[in-house]
Write a protein that holds these residues in place. Structure first.
Motif, PDB file in Angstrom:
ATOM      1  N   MET A  63      -2.418 -11.618   0.214  1.00  0.00           N
ATOM      2  CA  MET A  63      -1.489 -10.656  -0.327  1.00  0.00           C
ATOM      3  C   MET A  63      -0.777 -11.217  -1.530  1.00  0.00           C
ATOM      4  O   MET A  63      -0.655 -12.413  -1.689  1.00  0.00           O
ATOM      5  CB  MET A  63      -0.473 -10.263   0.717  1.00  0.00           C
ATOM      6  N   GLU A  64      -0.307 -10.350  -2.325  1.00  0.00           N
ATOM      7  CA  GLU A  64       0.405 -10.820  -3.482  1.00  0.00           C
ATOM      8  C   GLU A  64       1.850 -10.969  -3.087  1.00  0.00           C
ATOM      9  O   GLU A  64       2.547 -10.028  -2.825  1.00  0.00           O
ATOM     10  CB  GLU A  64       0.240  -9.827  -4.598  1.00  0.00           C
ATOM     11  N   CYS A 107      -3.892  -3.285   2.313  1.00  0.00           N
ATOM     12  CA  CYS A 107      -4.343  -3.274   0.919  1.00  0.00           C
ATOM     13  C   CYS A 107      -5.747  -2.696   0.833  1.00  0.00           C
ATOM     14  O   CYS A 107      -6.621  -3.050   1.615  1.00  0.00           O
ATOM     15  CB  CYS A 107      -4.337  -4.694   0.359  1.00  0.00           C
ATOM     16  N   CYS A 163      -9.961  -8.011  -3.654  1.00  0.00           N
ATOM     17  CA  CYS A 163     -10.075  -9.251  -4.424  1.00  0.00           C
ATOM     18  C   CYS A 163     -10.904 -10.241  -3.617  1.00  0.00           C
ATOM     19  O   CYS A 163     -10.683 -10.403  -2.410  1.00  0.00           O
ATOM     20  CB  CYS A 163      -8.690  -9.816  -4.729  1.00  0.00           C
ATOM     21  N   TYR A 190     -11.157 -13.348  -3.242  1.00  0.00           N
ATOM     22  CA  TYR A 190     -10.600 -14.562  -2.633  1.00  0.00           C
ATOM     23  C   TYR A 190      -9.615 -14.244  -1.513  1.00  0.00           C
ATOM     24  O   TYR A 190      -9.125 -15.149  -0.841  1.00  0.00           O
ATOM     25  CB  TYR A 190      -9.844 -15.366  -3.711  1.00  0.00           C
ATOM     26  N   CYS A 191      -9.298 -12.969  -1.296  1.00  0.00           N
ATOM     27  CA  CYS A 191      -8.094 -12.632  -0.536  1.00  0.00           C
ATOM     28  C   CYS A 191      -8.386 -12.143   0.883  1.00  0.00           C
ATOM     29  O   CYS A 191      -9.209 -11.256   1.101  1.00  0.00           O
ATOM     30  CB  CYS A 191      -7.297 -11.581  -1.292  1.00  0.00           C
ATOM     31  N   THR A 206       0.668  -4.181  -2.565  1.00  0.00           N
ATOM     32  CA  THR A 206       0.497  -3.533  -3.866  1.00  0.00           C
ATOM     33  C   THR A 206       1.488  -2.367  -3.847  1.00  0.00           C
ATOM     34  O   THR A 206       1.112  -1.219  -3.650  1.00  0.00           O
ATOM     35  CB  THR A 206      -0.951  -3.029  -4.057  1.00  0.00           C
ATOM     36  N   HIS A 212       0.551  -4.219  -8.575  1.00  0.00           N
ATOM     37  CA  HIS A 212      -0.816  -4.501  -9.009  1.00  0.00           C
ATOM     38  C   HIS A 212      -0.986  -3.968 -10.429  1.00  0.00           C
ATOM     39  O   HIS A 212      -0.640  -2.813 -10.700  1.00  0.00           O
ATOM     40  CB  HIS A 212      -1.839  -3.842  -8.078  1.00  0.00           C
TER      41      HIS A 212
HETATM   42 FE1  SF4 Z   1      -5.077  -9.479  -1.823  1.00  0.00          FE
HETATM   43 FE2  SF4 Z   1      -5.957  -8.371  -4.077  1.00  0.00          FE
HETATM   44 FE3  SF4 Z   1      -4.824  -6.843  -2.160  1.00  0.00          FE
HETATM   45 FE4  SF4 Z   1      -3.302  -8.537  -3.594  1.00  0.00          FE
HETATM   46  S1  SF4 Z   1      -4.430  -6.757  -4.402  1.00  0.00           S
HETATM   47  S2  SF4 Z   1      -3.254  -8.246  -1.369  1.00  0.00           S
HETATM   48  S3  SF4 Z   1      -4.700 -10.263  -3.913  1.00  0.00           S
HETATM   49  S4  SF4 Z   1      -6.759  -7.955  -2.019  1.00  0.00           S
END
Ligand code: SF4
Ligand code: 5AD
Length: 517
Positions: free
Chosen positions: A1-2, A235, A239, A241-242, A280, A316
């Motif tokens: 998460m961001e 979310c 992404c 990596y997430c 987001t 976002h």
């Molecule tokens: Fe993860 Fe991307 Fe969702 Fe942010 S926008 S919580 S980095 S998947």
């Protein structure tokens, strides 16, 4: 998460000075506010044991004769002495912190009392974020601190993203755990707790397909001046990596009328600052027929009588639109700060990250924000060492820092996470090289911030005072643009007040000042 602004985490406010605060409690149904003291104020069951002696007894007996009648007696002694008490430790992000506030609210409403150490609790909960490996490891090291003998009589639970990610594996690694509940199943927490209380040894809440958001009747709030409010959970981005889409499930927005009702109640309780939360947050989609846009919601929150500041995090870039900037311009109560994670300055890497925008498109958003009438501060998150990141890609990230001149940056070494697409990527960057890249990035940002802060000397800011230093007459607080200023004042009892402060000095991470008369 961001994640949101780390400097804004309630426990860290005040420049390290620890301030004991009352705990704000909101009853959403009645709007009645109460204050709970956190401490061993109530031992249910009228036991004649003192807690200390019950724990002592259990340790002594358990180590000598585990599983014996004496052990069972000692375990019951602990149960009797500590019944109805819980200890909750949180690792990770702001969303997690706020989830813990809600979990604490659920437990308080069930008659539990919160205590400050696991030794004093009958129910021990760890709520852990799994966004990077380090946080995830922490919960296992905490669980390792308990063994079967040590925790006799106590219920131990793991909550949050780690619970979601590891699932029943947690029972295998730590058989003394009896509750595993992921963040997407918190709405079922009362039910799950009832099962645990009834003696069920393996209770799980691991669904992610829930349509519900986690709303509680009571949320215990740790910060008496800033109230956090989740408006969107989960979310829908992907992404690479997430782990968040896996751990927190799909996006679910909370009804605007319910949000606004809670904001009014918060204002009645004396909160003057609210921070809307979401992975987001600006992807908010009102599920009611009113279909409020995110910017309309911001303005409606700011309209609540008594609210002086409205923050929101995390935004976002792809969903950041002109109407949000216009709202900030038109309503001074909306804080002039946007957290807009970029993750990388290289379009090639952004593509591999599946970030849904290019460098040029991101810079277009920055131009839009910089075009506002008010000066809006911009902060970001960056990951270095994503698989395949070249020296050229890194150079593009460094040049993006020069182009944007962020007010603050949170930077991370790429950490491979389970259930994420990037896990299968090749061309991994060594830990040593990731560290080198991180240091380069942080040095550049340090220079940018130092220069920026020096230009602010002499300026006046309104601060919400949230910390008192051990040193006399020294206080700290946040500006609307989310800068921390440590300042001196001859006045007393400033906590929670809004004051004007003139900046007199600068460090890379904070400003120094004195109260302006
Ligand atoms: Fe993860 Fe991307 Fe969702 Fe942010 S926008 S919580 S980095 S998947
Ligand atoms: N590795 C490193 N950093 C990550 N983040 C999210 N996932 C990872 C990961 N696997 C960072 C992003 C995000 C912030 C909260 O954490 O920068 O915005």
């Amino acid at each position: 998460m961001e994640r949101g602004i780390r400097a804004g985490l309630p426990r860290k406010e005040g420049g390290g000075a620890q301030v004991r605060r009352p705990i704000g409690v909101l009853n959403c149904k009645t709007g009645m506010g109460k204050t709970f003291d956190i401490g061993l104020e109530r031992l249910t069951g009228g036991s004649e044991f003192s807690i200390g002696s019950a724990i002592h007894t259990v340790h002594r007996n358990a180590s000598r004769n585990e599983g014996s009648a004496a052990h069972a007696g000692a375990r019951d002694a602990i149960r009797g002495a500590l019944r109805g008490t819980f200890f909750l430790e949180t690792f990770g992000c702001q969303m997690n912190d706020h989830d813990s506030e809600k979990v604490a609210g659920v437990l308080l409403s069930r008659g539990y009392t919160q205590v400050e150490s696991p030794e004093s609790a009958s129910l021990i909960l760890y709520n852990t974020c799994s966004i990077r490996e380090k946080a995830a490891q922490k919960v296992f090291s905490r669980l390792g601190e308990f063994g079967l003998t040590e925790n006799a009589g106590r219920i131990i639970g793991v909550l949050g993203c780690v619970a979601q990610q590891e699932g029943e594996e947690i029972f295998r690694r730590a058989p003394w755990v009896s509750l595993v509940c992921g963040s997407a199943s918190y709405s079922k927490l009362p039910e799950l707790l009832a099962q645990v209380e009834a003696g069920n040894q393996r209770v799980t809440g691991l669904d992610t397909d829930t349509d519900e958001t986690f709303e509680t009747e009571i949320t215990r709030r740790d910060n008496p001046w800033r109230a956090y409010l989740t408006i969107i959970e989960g979310c829908d981005k992907a992404c690479s990596y997430c782990v968040v889409p896996y751990t927190r499930g799909p996006e679910r927005s909370r009804a605007s009328d319910s949000i606004l009702r809670e904001v009014r109640q918060l204002a009645d309780l004396g909160y003057s600052e609210v921070q809307l939360l979401g992975q987001t947050v600006n992807s908010y989609k009102d599920p009611t027929p009113r279909k409020m846009r995110f910017s309309e919601l911001l303005l409606a929150v700011a309209d609540a009588v008594g609210i002086r500041r409205v923050r929101f995090t995390t935004s976002h870039p792809s969903d950041f639109t002109q109407d949000i900037v216009d709202a900030i311009d038109s309503q001074p109560k909306l804080c002039n700060h946007v957290h807009l994670p970029v993750q990388s300055g290289s379009t090639r890497v952004l593509r591999a990250m599946q970030r849904t925008y290019s460098r040029a498109e991101y810079l277009e958003k920055i131009r839009m924000i910089r075009g506002a009438k008010r000066a809006i501060s911009i902060t970001t998150d960056i990951i270095v060492g994503f698989p395949g990141e070249t020296q050229g890609d890194l150079a593009e990230t460094l040049s993006l820092l020069d182009a944007v001149k962020y007010d603050n940056m949170f930077s991370f070494k790429y950490s491979p996470r389970p259930h994420t697409p990037s896990l299968a990527m090749s061309d991994l960057i060594s830990e040593e090289e990731k560290s080198r890249r991180l240091a380069l990035l942080q040095e550049k940002q340090r220079e940018i911030q130092t220069a920026r802060h020096l230009t602010m000397v002499g300026e006046n800011f309104e601060l919400l005072v949230s910390g008192k230093s051990r040193r006399e007459n020294q206080w700290s607080g946040h500006t609307s643009c989310h800068r921390v200023i440590n300042f001196s004042s001859q006045e007393h009892a400033l906590l929670g007040k809004y004051v004007q402060v003139q900046v007199t000095g600068a460090t890379p991470n904070s400003l120094l000042g004195e109260q302006a008369l």
